[in-house]
Structures are given as C-alpha cells and as structure tokens.
Design an enzyme around this catalytic site. Structure first.
Site, PDB file in Angstrom:
ATOM      1  N   LYS B  60      61.585 -62.081   8.661  1.00 12.42           N
ATOM      2  CA  LYS B  60      61.357 -60.735   8.886  1.00 12.42           C
ATOM      3  C   LYS B  60      62.188 -60.409   9.746  1.00 12.42           C
ATOM      4  O   LYS B  60      62.534 -60.814  10.968  1.00 12.42           O
ATOM      5  CB  LYS B  60      59.947 -60.651   9.119  1.00 12.42           C
ATOM      6  CG  LYS B  60      59.655 -59.266   9.225  1.00 12.42           C
ATOM      7  CD  LYS B  60      58.017 -59.097   9.796  1.00 12.42           C
ATOM      8  CE  LYS B  60      57.431 -57.597   9.815  1.00 12.42           C
ATOM      9  NZ  LYS B  60      55.973 -57.747  10.159  1.00 12.42           N
ATOM     10  N   SER B 135      53.243 -54.838   7.180  1.00 11.58           N
ATOM     11  CA  SER B 135      54.784 -54.640   7.388  1.00 11.58           C
ATOM     12  C   SER B 135      55.824 -55.698   6.989  1.00 11.58           C
ATOM     13  O   SER B 135      57.004 -55.523   6.733  1.00 11.58           O
ATOM     14  CB  SER B 135      55.242 -53.965   8.720  1.00 11.58           C
ATOM     15  OG  SER B 135      54.765 -55.255   9.765  1.00 11.58           O
ATOM     16  N   SER B 159      49.817 -57.504   9.058  1.00 12.44           N
ATOM     17  CA  SER B 159      51.223 -57.098   8.314  1.00 12.44           C
ATOM     18  C   SER B 159      51.872 -58.554   7.549  1.00 12.44           C
ATOM     19  O   SER B 159      52.956 -58.639   6.838  1.00 12.44           O
ATOM     20  CB  SER B 159      52.115 -57.049   9.442  1.00 12.44           C
ATOM     21  OG  SER B 159      51.852 -55.688   9.721  1.00 12.44           O
TER      22      SER B 159
END
Ligand SMILES: [Mg+2]
Ligand SMILES: [Zn+2]
Lengths: 100, 462, 479
Positions: B60, B135, B159
């Site tokens: 990420k 996210s 997330s």
C-alpha cells in the site's frame, strides 16, 4: 459549529478554506459533531481514558548512534533521496522564503 | 504444494516473467490497483533461500519502501520518494519476497472506497463500475485479480478487512503492536496496524509471521505471546434487522450456518456499547490525524507552491493545494475535538468509551474463543456517493473499527458471492489470537475457498 | 540602572523557563548524533526530519538525566511519566508538533537553593520536563536556510515559580543553576552557544498586590543579558504604571545592541496547543533499579560543596567561590588537601600561577600534567625548604611543559636550595671581593646598595641560595 469556530479551527490547522469549502466541509463537520454528541448519553464516570493501544511501558532506546552496528535495528536510510525530495536545496540547506 | 510456492519462479523464469508482465498489464488497465510497479529483471534477482524467495508482492502506498514513491494517494506527496523501508516490508524482504509495486488507497487511508485517492481510480475486479473498498483498495484488488499472491495494507478502522471483503480475499488486521508501524504513514497512531491481504489463509499466516516482531524503531510493538489456537465456541454478533443490506444479511446467515455445519458451538452475543464505537472511533482517529498530518507543509519534501512570500504562506498553500476535501474535513474535525474547552467533551470522553468497549469485549472473550460479525453492511457499491454518502460510509465502519478500538486482531474471510459480488465475513479474537482466526478461516476455506473474478488466471504460474 | 529604583515602589516577580541541551550521544527520539557545528543537515534522518511513517523512540540516557535533574531540584518524581504532543506550526519544527511533557512530567514541585547577597534563597520549581529542540533557520535576505541538525536535540525544560525578585537576583540564580547542571554532568551550560537558554516572565505590582500583568522576555543569551533585560523591563513597567498606562500581556525580545526590550509583533493568533498523550510511545514507569541509578547520579551540589569547603578547610567565601565553581576543581582541591597541604597556599597557587598556566595552554586542571600528587609534592618541596617560592614557580612551568614530577625536575636541574652556611658564605665573600666599592659604600651607611649585593649573590647561585640565610650571613659579613 459556527463559521467563526470553523475558521479558528482552520487557522490552528493551517488550512485556509475557500468559500465553497467552508460550506461543504462545515456541513460535514457539523454532521459529524452532531453524531459525536451521542457520546454524552453514556455515563463515563469511573472509566480511565485509554490513550495507548496497549499500556506496555518502559521501552527506552539505548543512547547510541544510528550507524552503531551493535543495534540490530532497521534504521537505514538513503540520504541522497532525502536531499532529492527537497523542493529547493542549496549547499545542503533546505531553502524557504523569508519575511523581510 | 502451497499456493505461494507457485509464485517463486514467476520472476526468475524468463518465460513466466513475460506472461506475468502481460497479465499484470492487462488487469491494471481494468482495475488500476497499482500507482507504480516495476518487475525486477530475472537476472537481477539475487538467489534467495527464504520461504518467500522471489515472490512478488505489492505494498500500500502509505508504507515506505526505499526507492519507491510514497504518495499516500495524495497530491501533497505525489512526487516524494521514500528514503527508507518500513520494518514490515524489510522483514518480508529478508524472507526473499520482492516488492513489485505500490498499491492505490484512499488519501492517507481516509475512506472506504479508494475513491478518495487523489491520484488514480481503482475498480473492483468483479465489477469495474464498483469500488474495491478502502482504504487498502489497491492492495485487495491486486490480490483478488491474481496480480500478487499477497499485498500489505494498513488498517486503522477496517482499511484492510473492508476492501478484502469487497474483493473476495482474506484481510488480516493483526493485534496492535504485533507488527511494527515503522514506515507506515500515520493516520491514527493508537488504532492502526500494518495488515495483510492474501488469496489463501496459509499465505496470510505465512506473511503475518514474516512481518511481525518487536521493533527497536517502534516502541509500541509488543511481544507476540499467542493464545491457544483452539476454537470451540464462536460468538456471533446479533445484528439488528435492517442494519445490513439484503445481500449482506443473506450472506451473514449463510456464514452462521456454515459454522454450525463445521461443528462449532455457536453463541449469539451482543455488545451494549456498540452504538458508541463509531463516534468514539472517529473522535480519536481524527484527533490523532490532525497532529499526524501537520508535518506535511511543503518544506522538506512534498508539494510546494511555486511562489510564497513567507514560510507561513508556503505551509498554508502547500496544505491547501495538497490535501483533498475528505482529508481536510478530518483534520478540521480532529483539530476541533482537541481544542481547549472541547477536549474533555470529545477526545477524553472518546478515550473513556474506548476503555468501556474493551471491557465489554474482554467479557465476551471469557466464553467465546472468537467472535463472528459482518465486515461491512453493504456489498461493493458503485463509484461516487450515490449509494452511500461520505457520512454513511463512516457509520458503516462500525463492525471493523471495533477491533481497532480494542487492539485485537480481526480477519475478513471471503464468504459468498451475492449477485456476482463478493461478500466477506469477519472474525475477531482476543489480543494475540491470530492463530484462532486462521483456525476458523482454514476450516471454512477447505469447504468454501475464495472466489475468483472473471479473467483470473494462474496459467503462467508453476 | 539598578533594581532598587523599582524595588522601592513595586514588587517584582520573575519566573524562568530554562531549556538545557542534554549531553547525550544521540538525539531525543532518534539515533542521530546530537552535535553542533557539523555540516548542515548531516545529523538528520527520516525520524528527525518528520518523514511520513517514522516513529520516535525515547533515549534512555535523556530520560535518566531528566530524572537526575528533577531529583537534584528536590522535585516529586513521577512514577509514571509520558510524552504529549504540543501542536503548533513552526517552520523549523519538522512534525509541526513538539513532543513534550505536560500532564506527567518527570518531576514537579521542587525547589532550588542558591546564594545571593550572602543569603540563602529558595526558588520553587514548578516542573521539570523532557522535550525536543527544533531546527535552525539562517536568514539570508528574502530566503531562509533550514538546517535540521538541531531538530530533535534532547531538551530538558525547567520551569520556576515567579519567586525571583530582580534582574540581579535572577542572574545570580542562573549562574548557580548553570553550575548545578555542570556538576550533574547533564549540560555544559553554555548560554552563548545555545546549549542553555532562558526565557523569563516578569511582572511588577504594588507591594502585597500579587502578580501583575505578565510579560514574557525572550532572546537573552547570557546571564548578564537576562539581568539587563529584566532590569530594563522592570523599569519600563514601573514607568508605565507611574504614568497610569495599562500594561499588556505580551512577548518581548531583548535587543542586545540597543539595550532595550521590544515588543514581538506577531499576528495575533490565540495559541491553543491541543496537548494530547503521544500515542507513539508508551508511558515510562521508572522501576527501583532506574531510581537507584538516578540516586547514583546525584552529587554534592555546589552550594553544599561550597559551605563544606569553607568549614572544613577554613577558607573564605570568595576563595570557596573560586574553588567550587567547577566540580572538577573542587574535587581537585580536596584531593590536594587530602595529600596534606595548606588550604591558603593551595588556593593562592590555584587562583594565580596555576590558573595562568592553564589559560596559557588553554587547558583544564584535570587534563593538565599537574596531578594533585604533583601539586602537593611541589608545595611540600617549598615547605621543606628544598626550593624557594621563586624556584617553585619555575618548576611549576616545567611540570606543565615536561609532564614530569617536580622532584625529578628539581633533582635533574639541580634546583634544590643551597642552605649550607659555609657554601653561602663562600659565595658572599666572592661577591664582596668583586664589588669592593659597593661594600665600602654600604659600610659607610648606604644600606640601599645591599640589595644589589643580594642580587649578585642570587645570580651567582642560580637563585638557589636560601634567601633568609643570604640576608643573615651577608649582614654579619658586612658588619
Ligand atoms: Mg518547552
Ligand atoms: Zn534523526
């Protein structure tokens, strides 16, 4: 939260909101704060605040330098990239405008 | 052979590498899960003996990997390169795994759709008109599409688990402090942890054990002292009628049935403070975010205005131009709840509520080995806010942010496909109870493996 | 300007916020070198530059030094201390919050005693807390150059209650404070180099009326400037009150070139630091062994040391002031005394000839070749009449130059005193024979000329003739 409070808050956060943002963000923030009001329903007397996820204590770092090979920790970094990331670097200083 | 072993020659075998590159390119056109990717040339890979030798993975883009960008999905960091590597990533690299790309995300991890990324749109591999969740949407989508066997994400309020649920993969939020946060761009420091999206339980477990460990660079890391992996009783959260969409409610019922079929003792549980979880969570998260994001001011790195008359102007312009509206909203909210005169009413009260929630969960774990609860109240929704407004998306974090409030581990497990879309279910265990989560998930996986989107292929793998 | 002009009419209240740089190897929250004067941005890393993803880690030594100072200042020590974030934007501060302590600093409610006008004064300490320094900006026209070598430097802040009564008293307190932190070995106390900084708040009011309107004074980088800044400010405030002008609460800067304080014109923005516990570092609960370590770091503090030296060795306050100013010197003094020496002689030599040599060679006493043993030996050679005071001064210089024992120098160079009356008599007769005219003149009553003969005799003996014997025998022979 009224507009004045919003602007005071924005100045503390170093955000200068445009007019449209004041309305849009203000509305969303007001909605969230209303929602937060719900917390007042709960009696929290006698509850200690949890400020840290787990209260593990007494973690201290030995006073040794990064380049000390004895500390087997991941503290390596690339200084060139740090300088490359600088927007305006002169003689290894980061340069910013000054108020005369 | 373990699923992960099939990946070890994907980069080292020229032929496979070529096919792999085409495969990634093909998917990326459709889903845009990665902000940046580069495959190392076969010849340049140092032979490695590690358990994940030459296995590619994605990270990420709010986690630092030296030499890769670290955009956090934000304009303010669009051109910043990380000068160091996160501990979790470094730990993985020690096992031979190779970072192949940086995955898209909601700006600074703030969102549940990845639509809040200021840099790129990410689509759900099952339906490109829908979001991958967030996210860590890029991480979950990349894994679901078979671009990587696993990806690292971060989980502040769900997330990792929520996008994993949306994309039909496993999503682990480890116990707070078991995995180092060093290198993870802070959003809400006391809530978040580095997590894993993976296609199988086994890979999830392997990666979890590879990344975890006490870290001299993160003094909030704790000793991993695992609780017994055995699971007999599963507490199933009672969910009120109407709290879940039709599809998710149906899927949740199926999950419950499956537990019965697998022979677990199932026990219905309630969490009285559940309604306070989200407001308390957002109070704490935004308060911490307001300080964590103060460092972004265009001075030492990051977006900076071409012209500014004073340092103050420079900082202000940089922040005004660099942050998206969701980020600004949360910074303002967090700044407000910490202001003198308001702090007791919001921030301190929320911290006390966190204590209460922990007490209630501790109580539940005295007679449940794990608990089951939904991941998210809806199936993957369409891009934009037509189905769920930004506010509704926050309220919908209720099932996931619980684990962040208590610090305990949570695992999203692919459950069913509803109208062709993945729906996941979540398990939570007491702190350091990751193995219990794997126990249940593995039992389920055996009978009901993770789904695959159309276009998924393994033909280029060994 | 004197304090009394103000003090007759108004009561002055001064409180201090003193920041000291702790003498650690690494910074407060990262492993960068804590050092000044290096090339810009060389002692920096992602942590102290506030990069995304980094975390602070508490320096163990800084923590111990914090407790050490708090203990020396008689504070109540926290059994559970933690850091907080102090939120405000500042171009030099990489994270735009300072990691500091607020609710639970390492120590609170202490006091420090110091001497002022021969009285022992007691100043209350509000708290002692750990924090980090910011970077440095060098202004260059319409640009500023940022150097973050100092960012993250360990700072200890000591906040006093407004118990000081004048600029002069504050200066004395600061000097005593500086001496104390040097005794503890936690800070070098150099205000001109910025390793010790002091902001003051000052208010005046009619006697008995309590605190007045507080003005914060900054930018005073020596104890002397602190005194002058406060004196100026007390006068300014007194004048305003005399004229019925209302004082405003503000921050003013000391302008050392103009000898005045000036209002700091900043945009009026209500500061709200929004302190909250630093989630990146767990609280610290000192255990018994840590507390025992802190206890081990305690030394006899300057004030007690001074009075002990006065009592034990019978020297005056001024003499003790000189001797105890640096701990190493006081230690040295006592070591020499333990080897058997006369306190007055030790003081005299230390404050004059020894000091002169040290200044010349730019050396401290402890690093000099003059060990307490050598010093004591030198004094003993004099006492025993082996060498004269004049020779001793030469031997002292030789000790510094040659790094050898005084006795060895005396022996090798044949410097020991000639105290054989026959030998001296022979030299005297030789000199008298060579200066018959002078001898004649003296015998005719010109006693002044006697000094000339003594000089010749000393020259003849290389200064080694025992002066008293020379006088005695010469007088006899001249009769
Ligand atoms: Mg301070
Ligand atoms: Zn550093």
């Amino acid at each position: 939260m009224n507009k004045e409070e919003l602007l005071t808050t924005a100045s503390l956060a170093l955000l200068e909101l445009e007019e449209g943002e004041v309305d849009r963000l203000g509305e969303e923030i007001a909605r969230m704060l209303d929602y937060f009001e719900m917390m007042t329903k709960l009696d929290v007397d006698g509850l200690e605040p949890t400020t840290h996820a787990f209260q593990k204590t007494n973690r201290l770092r030995a006073d040794v330098l990064n380049n000390n090979n004895n500390n087997n920790i991941n503290n390596a970094f690339n200084r060139n990239l740090i300088m490359e990331n600088g927007n305006d670097v002169e003689d290894d200083f980061f340069v910013i405008p000054n108020v005369l | 052979m373990k699923d992960i072993d099939g990946w070890k020659s994907v980069l080292t075998d020229q032929d496979r590498a070529k096919k792999y590159r085409e495969y990634v390119t093909g998917w990326e056109k459709k889903i845009g899960s990665l902000l940046e990717w580069k495959l190392p040339e076969a010849g340049k890979i140092k032979s490695s003996e590690g358990i994940l030798a030459s296995v590619p993975f994605a990270v990420k883009d709010n986690i630092a990997v030296e030499g890769f960008k670290l955009t956090c999905g934000s304009k303010i960091l669009e051109y910043v390169k990380a000068p160091y590597t996160a501990t979790g990533v470094a730990n993985l690299q020690k096992t031979g795994a190779l970072v192949m790309g940086k995955a898209n995300l909601d700006e600074f991890g703030m969102g549940s759709s990845t639509d809040n990324s200021a840099l790129q749109k990410t689509n759900n591999p099952y339906d490109t008109s829908r979001v991958a969740g967030g996210s860590s949407g890029g991480s979950a989508a990349a894994v679901a599409a078979g671009i990587v066997p696993f990806a690292l994400g971060t989980d502040t309020g769900g997330s990792v688990r929520q996008p994993a649920g949306f994309c039909g993969v496993y999503g682990l939020k480890p116990t707070y402090g078991v995995v180092s946060r060093y290198g993870l761009t802070a959003y809400a420091s006391s809530l978040e942890v580095c997590g894993v999206c993976a296609r199988t339980v086994d890979t999830t477990r392997t990666v979890f054990h590879a990344i975890r460990g006490m870290d001299g660079m993160d003094q909030t890391t704790i000793d991993y002292d695992p609780v017994s992996p055995e699971v007999k009783t599963v507490g199933v959260l009672k969910v009120e009628e109407g709290s879940l969409s039709e599809e998710v409610a149906a899927s949740y019922r199926v999950s419950k049935d499956r537990l019965n079929k697998l022979g677990y003792a199932v026990k219905e549980i309630e969490i009285p403070a559940m309604e306070y979880v989200v407001p308390a969570y957002y109070t704490i998260a935004t308060a911490e975010a307001s300080a964590n994001l103060a460092r972004f001011n265009g001075m030492r790195y990051g977006l900076s205005p071409i012209f500014a008359e004073s340092p103050d102007d420079l900082m202000r312009y940089s922040r005004n131009m660099g942050f998206g509206e969701e980020v600004k909203t949360r910074i303002l909210l967090g700044t407000f709840v910490l202001r003198s005169g308001f702090q007791d009413q919001y921030y301190v009260r929320a911290q006390k509520i966190r204590t209460l929630i922990r007490q209630e969960l501790d109580e539940i774990f005295t007679d449940c080995d794990v608990i089951m609860l939904p991941v998210f109240p809806t199936a993957p929704f369409h891009h934009g806010q037509s189905e769920l407004t930004s506010f509704q998306q926050k309220q919908a974090d209720v099932y996931t942010c619980l684990a962040n409030m208590t610090g305990s581990p949570g695992l999203a497990v692919p459950s069913t496909l509803e109208k062709g879309l993945p729906v996941g279910v979540q398990f939570m265990a007491p702190p350091c109870g990751e193995e219990r989560l794997f126990t249940v998930a593995e039992a389920l996986e055996k009978e009901f493996p993770a789904p695959r989107p159309a276009g998924y292929s393994e033909e280029w793998r060994a | 300007m004197s304090d009394t002009m103000v003090n007759d009419k108004y009561e002055t209240f001064v409180g201090l916020e003193i920041h000291i740089h702790l003498l650690t190897e690494s910074k407060m929250f990262c492993g960068c070198k804590a050092n000044y004067g290096d090339e810009p941005n060389t002692n920096v890393c992602p942590v102290c530059l506030g990069y995304p993803g980094v975390l602070p880690t508490v320096n163990q030594k800084a923590m111990k030094m914090g407790y050490t100072v708090a203990r020396a200042l008689n504070c109540r020590l926290s059994r559970k201390t933690y850091f907080e974030r102090k939120n405000y934007f500042y171009p030099d501060m990489p994270k735009n919050y300072q990691i500091s302590q607020f609710q639970e600093p390492v120590g609170v409610e202490g006091f420090m005693e110091f001497e002022y006008n021969d009285e022992i004064k007691k100043i209350r300490i509000h708290d002692v807390h750990l924090e980090e320094d910011a970077g440095k900006m060098i202004h260059a026209g319409d640009m500023s150059l940022q150097d973050f070598n100092r960012a993250g430097y360990p700072l200890l802040e000591i906040v006093t209650e407004p118990d000081l009564k004048s600029g002069e008293e504050t200066e004395a307190f600061l000097r005593a404070f500086r001496r104390m932190v040097r005794y503890l070995g936690v800070c070098d106390g150099n205000m001109d180099e910025g390793s010790m900084k002091c902001d003051a708040n000052i208010s005046i009011n009619t006697p008995g009326a309590g605190l007045g309107t507080k003005v914060e004074l900054k930018n005073m980088n020596s104890p002397r400037f602190v005194r002058r800044g406060l004196q100026y400010e007390a006068q300014r405030q007194a004048k305003a009150l005399d004229e019925g002008v209302k004082l405003i609460q503000e921050t003013r800067l000391w302008n050392e070139n103009r000898d005045i304080t000036e209002s700091m014109r900043t945009k009026e923005m209500a500061n709200d630091y929004r302190y909250f516990p630093e989630p990146d570092m767990p609280p610290f609960c000192p255990d018994d062994s840590f507390m025992a370590d802190v206890e081990k770091e305690q030394v006899e503090l300057p004030l007690a040391r001074k009075h002990k030296i006065m009592r034990k060795y019978g020297i005056s306050s001024e003499q003790a002031e000189f001797i105890h100013d640096e701990k190493v010197n006081a230690d040295y003094f006592e070591q020499v005394m333990a080897l058997g020496a006369d306190a007055q002689a030790v003081y005299t030599w230390l404050s004059s000839d020894v000091q002169k040599e040290l200044n010349l060679l730019n050396m401290t006493l402890t690093e000099s070749p003059l060990s307490p043993e050598r010093f004591s030996e030198l004094l003993k050679l004099m006492d025993d009449g082996k060498i004269s005071g004049k020779i001793a001064k030469q031997v002292l210089i030789d000790v510094f130059e040659e790094d050898r024992d005084p006795s060895a120098i005396v022996e090798e160079k044949g410097l020991s005193q000639i105290s054989d009356p026959q030998a001296i008599g022979a030299v005297i007769e030789k000199v008298m024979a060579a200066n018959e005219e002078v001898v004649k003149a003296i015998r005719e009553g010109e006693q002044k000329q006697k000094g000339f003969l003594v000089g010749q005799i000393m020259k003849e003996t290389g200064g080694r003739a025992a002066p008293a014997l020379v006088q005695k025998i010469l007088s006899e022979k001249l009769r």
